[in-house]
Enzyme design. Sequence first.
Site, PDB file in Angstrom:
ATOM      1  N   SER A 109      -2.979  -7.168   2.930  1.00 26.96           N
ATOM      2  CA  SER A 109      -3.395  -7.245   4.333  1.00 26.96           C
ATOM      3  C   SER A 109      -3.754  -8.680   4.713  1.00 26.96           C
ATOM      4  CB  SER A 109      -4.591  -6.323   4.579  1.00 26.96           C
ATOM      5  OG  SER A 109      -4.242  -4.975   4.357  1.00 26.96           O
ATOM      6  N   LYS A 135     -17.607  -5.846   7.466  1.00 22.88           N
ATOM      7  CA  LYS A 135     -16.315  -6.429   7.802  1.00 22.88           C
ATOM      8  C   LYS A 135     -16.037  -6.248   9.303  1.00 22.88           C
ATOM      9  CE  LYS A 135     -14.099  -5.788   3.291  1.00 22.88           C
ATOM     10  NZ  LYS A 135     -12.911  -5.254   2.566  1.00 22.88           N
ATOM     11  N   ARG A 195      -1.599  -6.623  -9.065  1.00 24.93           N
ATOM     12  CA  ARG A 195      -0.558  -7.615  -8.805  1.00 24.93           C
ATOM     13  C   ARG A 195      -0.713  -8.855  -9.676  1.00 24.93           C
ATOM     14  NH1 ARG A 195      -2.107  -8.236  -2.718  1.00 24.93           N
ATOM     15  NH2 ARG A 195      -4.088  -8.219  -3.855  1.00 24.93           N
ATOM     16  N   HIS A 226       0.837  -1.206   0.000  1.00 27.09           N
ATOM     17  CA  HIS A 226       0.000   0.000   0.000  1.00 27.09           C
ATOM     18  C   HIS A 226       0.869   1.252   0.000  1.00 27.09           C
ATOM     19  CE1 HIS A 226      -3.056  -2.706   2.239  1.00 27.09           C
ATOM     20  NE2 HIS A 226      -3.407  -2.641   0.967  1.00 27.09           N
TER      21      HIS A 226
END
Length: 375
Positions: A131, A41, A93, A17
């Site tokens: 994360s 969440k 990614r 990040h």
Amino acid sequence: MKRIGFSGTLDPITNGHMWVIGEARSIADEVIVFLSQNSTKQPRFSAEERRAIVLESCAERQWNNVQVLIVKSDYTARVARKHGVDYLIRGIRTTADFDYENLIQQTNVEVIGGAKTLFVMPPRDLGSVSSSFVKALEGPVGWNWTTRKFVPAPAYRAWILSWLHKEWQALFPGEAAGQWFAKLTGADAYGGATRHYHNLDHLVHGLAEIRAWAANTGAAERDADLMRAAFWFHDAHYGHEPAAVSNEEASAQLWLGSGLEADAGRAEEVATLIRATDHLQAGPIAHPLKDALLGVDLAILGQDEEVYGHYARGIRAEYGHVADERYSEQRNRVLEHLRGKASAGTLYADPWFAEQYNEPAIANMTWELGGNAGA
């Protein structure tokens, strides 16, 4: 470009990040991090805690043109447009990332009329960092040494403090106990600026070792809890100057004065174990768990070379007031003594720790005696 946005839950923020935020800074005058607060969440850190971690992580790098806004019950792309941000930036990614982000980009622009998205591709060493990846590392022995490679220092400190707090609450519930947690993890104990090795990392590593020992030996939970309590306090006091009592005795007295254990006999057992971590004790201290707790305390000697090197440099930093020549003389004397015990098979009297760490400990101490730790 005047302003660009970066969005995410950032629980916790990772070096990946941070790289994306750095890329945003290279093409814009100002970066706004839009921190998602999603009620569906259950993040480890609250939105305000995550905001503070992001700001501290940016401040460490002297990124003064980054601000953080918490997004509640709204689309980030729409909030971004309201704050004069026409473009968001996202890292790609994998091909799976691209498919997902492409769908989000189309929704942002075509459905809600929000900010468009620019995509950047992180370097290879950050390609797998997320994360979720960091969270998956938590738990086994050494997890902290691994995790610190992938997150900025403020996020790492917050993460291990959160883990330690859960461990503490399981052992010592209650508001009064919470005050002792703050004391032990604060600047006057393991959280102190001069604690380069006997610090929060040392606590995390030791508590993880106790968990592994208990799981692999079938130890009673009572015994594991006695060891946990002793380990929390064993280096609570760590002075370098000569004193009337040893650091271990001062730590034992701190424990006894805490009132955390109402059972006097059990409290004295923990104090005995704390005293037993004095490797230069004048007389033998007897307790059935002594060998196991000493194994926990000395387990660092048998870690992989990278972790051991970090430990050796940390010990040197804690004794930074000692001149190099004198430090080398005293440190080598200690290492030769410990290596001699390991070679004789007496360094780890507990069989489980001996099997895990005796041979690596010999190799590590030989490596440091060869003058490699300062490299």
